[in-house]
Design a protein around this motif. Structure first.
Motif, mmCIF file in Angstrom:
data_model
loop_
_atom_site.group_PDB
_atom_site.id
_atom_site.type_symbol
_atom_site.label_atom_id
_atom_site.label_comp_id
_atom_site.label_asym_id
_atom_site.label_seq_id
_atom_site.Cartn_x
_atom_site.Cartn_y
_atom_site.Cartn_z
ATOM 1 N N TYR A 1 -3.116 1.957 -14.075
ATOM 2 C CA TYR A 1 -2.920 0.515 -14.152
ATOM 3 C C TYR A 1 -2.812 -0.110 -12.769
ATOM 4 N N HIS A 2 -3.019 -1.420 -12.739
ATOM 5 C CA HIS A 2 -2.866 -2.213 -11.528
ATOM 6 C C HIS A 2 -1.542 -2.969 -11.593
ATOM 7 N N VAL B 1 9.014 -2.509 -3.614
ATOM 8 C CA VAL B 1 8.982 -3.920 -3.984
ATOM 9 C C VAL B 1 8.157 -4.695 -2.956
ATOM 10 N N GLY B 2 7.263 -5.547 -3.450
ATOM 11 C CA GLY B 2 6.417 -6.339 -2.575
ATOM 12 C C GLY B 2 5.067 -5.719 -2.290
ATOM 13 N N VAL B 3 4.844 -4.478 -2.749
ATOM 14 C CA VAL B 3 3.575 -3.784 -2.512
ATOM 15 C C VAL B 3 2.702 -3.883 -3.755
ATOM 16 N N GLU B 4 1.468 -4.370 -3.589
ATOM 17 C CA GLU B 4 0.509 -4.383 -4.689
ATOM 18 C C GLU B 4 -0.109 -2.998 -4.830
ATOM 19 N N SER B 5 -0.746 -2.744 -5.968
ATOM 20 C CA SER B 5 -1.423 -1.465 -6.152
ATOM 21 C C SER B 5 -2.535 -1.572 -7.183
ATOM 22 N N ILE B 6 -3.620 -0.860 -6.910
ATOM 23 C CA ILE B 6 -4.692 -0.700 -7.894
ATOM 24 C C ILE B 6 -4.848 0.788 -8.227
ATOM 25 N N ALA B 7 -3.758 1.551 -8.005
ATOM 26 C CA ALA B 7 -3.842 3.004 -8.182
ATOM 27 C C ALA B 7 -2.571 3.584 -8.791
ATOM 28 N N ALA C 1 -1.243 8.984 -0.261
ATOM 29 C CA ALA C 1 -1.565 7.675 -0.837
ATOM 30 C C ALA C 1 -2.227 6.829 0.244
ATOM 31 N N SER C 2 -3.271 6.105 -0.145
ATOM 32 C CA SER C 2 -3.977 5.232 0.792
ATOM 33 C C SER C 2 -3.555 3.787 0.575
ATOM 34 N N THR D 1 1.042 -7.926 4.430
ATOM 35 C CA THR D 1 0.959 -7.699 2.992
ATOM 36 C C THR D 1 0.424 -6.287 2.788
ATOM 37 N N PHE D 2 0.858 -5.648 1.689
ATOM 38 C CA PHE D 2 0.532 -4.241 1.457
ATOM 39 C C PHE D 2 -0.134 -4.062 0.095
ATOM 40 N N LYS D 3 -1.110 -3.146 0.057
ATOM 41 C CA LYS D 3 -1.749 -2.783 -1.223
ATOM 42 C C LYS D 3 -2.048 -1.286 -1.216
ATOM 43 N N ARG D 4 -1.559 -0.591 -2.257
ATOM 44 C CA ARG D 4 -1.939 0.806 -2.447
ATOM 45 C C ARG D 4 -3.298 0.845 -3.115
#
Length: 214
Positions: free
Chosen positions: A7-8, A56-62, A108-109, A196-199
């Motif tokens: 899930y994202h 908290v505050g980190v987005e993820s698509i993985a 993790a990338s 801003t952060f995204k996994r």
């Protein structure tokens, strides 16, 4: 039987804590009336776990989540049913029975977008030489730690008026939170930088995508 979801977690959902996310999925799984497996004891709850909890505050698509069921279900329609029950920012992209052990996740990338005038070459030099920050250990003590040994690779390019840092970090003890890179950036390069952060991916010990059967 174990079910694994991919899930994202994006948008406003990135501000939900790990425990908040657990509750969100517990409620969604209950709403779609699945034959869920519960723990035993006086206060039973859904058997559910999330691999590599997100800051908290980190987005993820993985993201990956496991839960237990007591009988067979229709897997093809499961993502759509859950998406209809989930709040904005959570989106299930796949579901499989079983899946690889989460113990096989080693890295993790991330994509880190920085509002900073620093040159990309200076950023890469910092994260390939030495960057000491106060890192929290399991005893909740803060210890001066060089985080560079926990960075598998990094690249930095200018993206419009911002910098895009792409990094792969250790995700098995010692786990490196991407926010430590922001701390090092502010310490050594630009104290006013905003991030801003995204996994973007989970990887196994060979650096390959952890996506075989999710």
């Amino acid at each position: 039987m174990n079910i694994r979801l991919a899930y994202h977690k994006t948008g406003r959902a990135r501000f939900c804590s790990h425990l908040d996310t657990m509750r969100v999925f517990q409620q969604a799984l209950t709403r779609v009336k699945l034959p869920l497996r519960y723990t035993e004891g006086f206060n039973p709850h859904i058997v559910l776990s999330i691999a590599l909890p997100l800051g908290v505050g980190v987005e993820s698509i993985a993201e990956r989540l496991d839960f237990g069921i007591t009988e067979n279900i229709s897997m093809g329609t499961l993502p759509a049913k859950l998406n209809a029950a989930l709040p904005e920012g959570y989106h299930v992209t796949g579901a499989v029975i079983g899946g690889r052990p989460v113990s096989q996740i080693f890295y993790a990338s991330y994509e880190i977008l920085a509002d900073s005038p620093i040159e990309p070459e200076s950023v890469v030099q910092l994260f390939t030489s030495s960057a000491v920050v106060e890192k929290r250990n399991k005893k909740k003590d803060y210890i001066p730690t060089d985080i560079v040994p926990f960075i598998r690779d990094c690249q930095c390019v200018r993206s419009g008026e911002k910098l895009l840092l792409t990094v792969t970090l250790t995700a098995k003890e010692p786990i490196l939170n991407p926010e430590y890179l922001a701390e090092a950036w502010r310490t050594y390069l630009d104290p006013e930088a905003a991030f801003t952060f995204k996994r973007t991916a989970l990887l196994d010990g060979d650096g390959k995508a952890f996506d075989n059967s999710m």
